[in-house]
Enzyme design. Structure first.
Site, PDB file in Angstrom:
ATOM      1  N   ARG A  82       0.836  -1.214   0.000  1.00  4.80           N
ATOM      2  CA  ARG A  82       0.000   0.000   0.000  1.00  4.80           C
ATOM      3  C   ARG A  82       0.865   1.257   0.000  1.00  4.80           C
ATOM      4  O   ARG A  82       0.525   2.258  -0.631  1.00  4.80           O
ATOM      5  CB  ARG A  82      -0.952  -0.027   1.200  1.00  4.80           C
ATOM      6  CG  ARG A  82      -2.038   1.026   1.103  1.00  4.80           C
ATOM      7  CD  ARG A  82      -3.124   0.832   2.149  1.00  4.80           C
ATOM      8  NE  ARG A  82      -2.614   0.931   3.498  1.00  4.80           N
ATOM      9  CZ  ARG A  82      -3.313   0.639   4.588  1.00  4.80           C
ATOM     10  NH1 ARG A  82      -4.560   0.198   4.488  1.00  4.80           N
ATOM     11  NH2 ARG A  82      -2.803   0.767   5.789  1.00  4.80           N
ATOM     12  N   LYS A 184      -2.692   6.396   1.415  1.00  7.33           N
ATOM     13  CA  LYS A 184      -2.458   6.892   2.774  1.00  7.33           C
ATOM     14  C   LYS A 184      -1.520   8.088   2.721  1.00  7.33           C
ATOM     15  O   LYS A 184      -0.332   7.996   3.008  1.00  7.33           O
ATOM     16  CB  LYS A 184      -1.900   5.761   3.648  1.00  7.33           C
ATOM     17  CG  LYS A 184      -2.415   5.815   5.058  1.00  7.33           C
ATOM     18  CD  LYS A 184      -2.279   4.488   5.752  1.00  7.33           C
ATOM     19  CE  LYS A 184      -2.361   4.642   7.259  1.00  7.33           C
ATOM     20  NZ  LYS A 184      -3.565   5.268   7.761  1.00  7.33           N
ATOM     21  N   GLU A 220     -16.239   6.202   4.766  1.00 11.61           N
ATOM     22  CA  GLU A 220     -15.458   5.723   5.915  1.00 11.61           C
ATOM     23  C   GLU A 220     -15.357   6.828   6.943  1.00 11.61           C
ATOM     24  O   GLU A 220     -15.972   7.887   6.778  1.00 11.61           O
ATOM     25  CB  GLU A 220     -14.078   5.235   5.462  1.00 11.61           C
ATOM     26  CG  GLU A 220     -13.219   6.267   4.778  1.00 11.61           C
ATOM     27  CD  GLU A 220     -11.819   5.734   4.456  1.00 11.61           C
ATOM     28  OE1 GLU A 220     -11.325   4.841   5.156  1.00 11.61           O
ATOM     29  OE2 GLU A 220     -11.218   6.249   3.497  1.00 11.61           O
TER      30      GLU A 220
HETATM   31  N1  PLP Z   1      -9.277   4.275   6.582  1.00 10.33           N
HETATM   32  C1  PLP Z   1      -8.451   5.268   6.921  1.00 10.33           C
HETATM   33  C2  PLP Z   1      -8.761   6.631   6.443  1.00 10.33           C
HETATM   34  C3  PLP Z   1      -7.327   4.993   7.705  1.00 10.33           C
HETATM   35  O1  PLP Z   1      -6.491   5.965   8.059  1.00 10.33           O
HETATM   36  C4  PLP Z   1      -7.089   3.679   8.149  1.00 10.33           C
HETATM   37  C5  PLP Z   1      -5.911   3.370   8.950  1.00 10.33           C
HETATM   38  O2  PLP Z   1      -4.908   2.932   8.489  1.00 10.33           O
HETATM   39  C6  PLP Z   1      -7.977   2.682   7.763  1.00 10.33           C
HETATM   40  C7  PLP Z   1      -9.057   3.014   6.990  1.00 10.33           C
HETATM   41  C8  PLP Z   1      -7.761   1.284   8.200  1.00 10.33           C
HETATM   42  O3  PLP Z   1      -6.741   0.676   7.459  1.00 10.33           O
HETATM   43  P1  PLP Z   1      -5.882  -0.512   8.050  1.00 10.33           P
HETATM   44  O4  PLP Z   1      -6.855  -1.551   8.454  1.00 10.33           O
HETATM   45  O5  PLP Z   1      -5.043  -0.948   6.928  1.00 10.33           O
HETATM   46  O6  PLP Z   1      -5.144   0.036   9.185  1.00 10.33           O
HETATM   47  C1  COI Z   2      -4.092   3.354  11.546  1.00  9.56           C
HETATM   48  O1  COI Z   2      -5.109   2.743  11.878  1.00  9.56           O
HETATM   49  O2  COI Z   2      -2.982   2.819  11.562  1.00  9.56           O
HETATM   50  C2  COI Z   2      -4.129   4.719  11.076  1.00  9.56           C
HETATM   51  O3  COI Z   2      -3.206   5.143  10.452  1.00  9.56           O
HETATM   52  C3  COI Z   2      -5.282   5.541  11.407  1.00  9.56           C
HETATM   53  C4  COI Z   2      -4.948   6.768  12.175  1.00  9.56           C
HETATM   54  C5  COI Z   2      -6.230   7.456  12.425  1.00  9.56           C
HETATM   55  C6  COI Z   2      -4.228   6.526  13.455  1.00  9.56           C
END
Ligand code: PLP
Ligand code: COI
Length: 341
Positions: A82, A184, A220
């Site tokens: 990612r 991200k 989201e």
């Molecule tokens: N959506 C957003 C905007 C995020 O910042 C995060 C955090 O990383 C997620 C979703 C969840 O992603 P992940 O499960 O890969 O941490």
């Molecule tokens: C995560 O879940 O790792 C993120 O980057 C989300 C952030 C809001 C802390």
């Protein structure tokens, strides 16, 4: 610094400096070999690309202590992938996948004393990130970059842990159609700051963002994807090009299907459908699965059947299975658990 002062069970989701971090510099078109350092500060040009035009991307992952005392990370290959996608979208050089995983191993290993003990409820949050460090004044990508990884021990993202939260449907958008919502990039989070401060001032825990094109579909929150449970115990999760492809959500989809035998559908979800669902959860590395008890849409309250006291039964099963896999209590699918030695 030692870890003796850490009250593991009462940590919030905050930054606490740990001993070592990883740094690699990209200069003259190539990454250097990288190194570990105790220095937590960065010196850069006043005109660095990250400062002027927000050229920065990051990842979020965790290290866990398993029941049998090993230290593991969860699907780091997907974070590496990612970050590559994020870097490409912001015209940044790619940090190679094998080097990304090697950097994670080095940093977690060097900060082993800060990985919270099994059963404490806390974890070691890992933050890989990359930014344009050379001067840029015309709008264009930087020439030089820095990749870093630091760690910080954290507790639950939402105060109260497993207690259901209340969120509002935001009037602000966090992403643009054909924009950067699916990567991200730091800029997405800057976009959400006014919205989250506003929501907090109004007494809400988080925002539900709608799709920026039609403002009719559920997207989201600022830091997690949504997962809904129907009254027939089916999982429904939003499909959209402008949300972050959450690794937790993708894992939960597999857990729901393969471990719990549940039907899962990924599809666009209209805001008008919310009242049909029995449970709602926010899923992400930081959020794990945080239950949502209520969504407020411009004064209209949508209360999920699971209520405001505890996680709904299906959300709880998903939570227990995922965390069971992460903490080594339940056998993981091939390749999900990456041990740090
Ligand atoms: N959506 C957003 C905007 C995020 O910042 C995060 C955090 O990383 C997620 C979703 C969840 O992603 P992940 O499960 O890969 O941490
Ligand atoms: C995560 O879940 O790792 C993120 O980057 C989300 C952030 C809001 C802390």
């Amino acid at each position: 610094m030692d870890n003796k002062a850490m009250d593991w069970s009462n940590l919030d989701f905050g930054y606490r400096k740990t001993n070592q971090r990883y740094v690699s510099n990209y200069k003259g078109g190539a990454w250097d070999d990288g190194y570990m350092t105790e220095d937590d500060t960065i010196t850069m040009s006043e005109c660095a690309g990250v400062l002027q035009y927000a050229q920065t991307v990051f990842e979020g992952m965790k290290a866990y202590t398993t029941e049998d005392g090993r230290i593991v990370t969860f699907r780091p290959d997907l974070n590496a992938d990612r970050m590559i996608d994020s870097a490409k979208r912001l015209e940044m050089p790619v940090f190679p996948k094998d080097r990304f995983i090697d950097a994670i191993e080095k940093v977690v290993s060097a900060n082993k004393d800060f990985v919270p003990p099994y059963g404490s409820g806390a974890t070691l949050y890992i933050r890989p990130y990359m930014f344009g460090i050379s001067p840029v004044i015309g709008v264009k990508p930087a020439e030089d970059y820095q990749f870093r990884v630091f760690t910080t021990p954290v507790g639950p993202y939402f105060k109260g842990g497993a207690k259901p939260i209340t969120i509002k449907v935001s009037d602000f958008d966090r992403a643009a159609p054909n924009g950067t919502g699916n990567i991200k990039a730091g800029l997405n989070y800057a976009m959400s700051l006014h919205a989250i401060v506003t929501a907090h001032k109004e007494g809400y825990d988080e925002n539900m963002y709608l799709d920026p094109q039609t403002r009719s579909k559920v997207e989201e929150t600022g830091g997690a994807n949504f997962l809904f449970v129907t009254k027939d115990n089916e999982i429904v999760t939003p499909q959209s090009d402008s949300i972050l492809p959450s690794i937790t959500r993708r894992s939960l989809v597999q857990v729901a299907r393969d471990y719990l035998g549940l039907k899962v559908t990924e599809r666009p979800i209209d805001i008008s459908e919310l009242s049909d669902f029995a449970e709602c959860g926010l899923c992400g590395t930081a959020a794990v699965i945080s239950p949502v008890g209520k969504v407020v849409d411009h004064g209209k309250e949508i209360c999920f059947a699971s209520g405001m006291d505890e996680m709904g039964p299906i959300t709880k099963k998903l939570y227990d299975t995922l965390t069971g896999i992460q903490m080594g209590r339940i056998e993981a699918p091939e390749g999900w658990i990456h041990e740090i030695v």
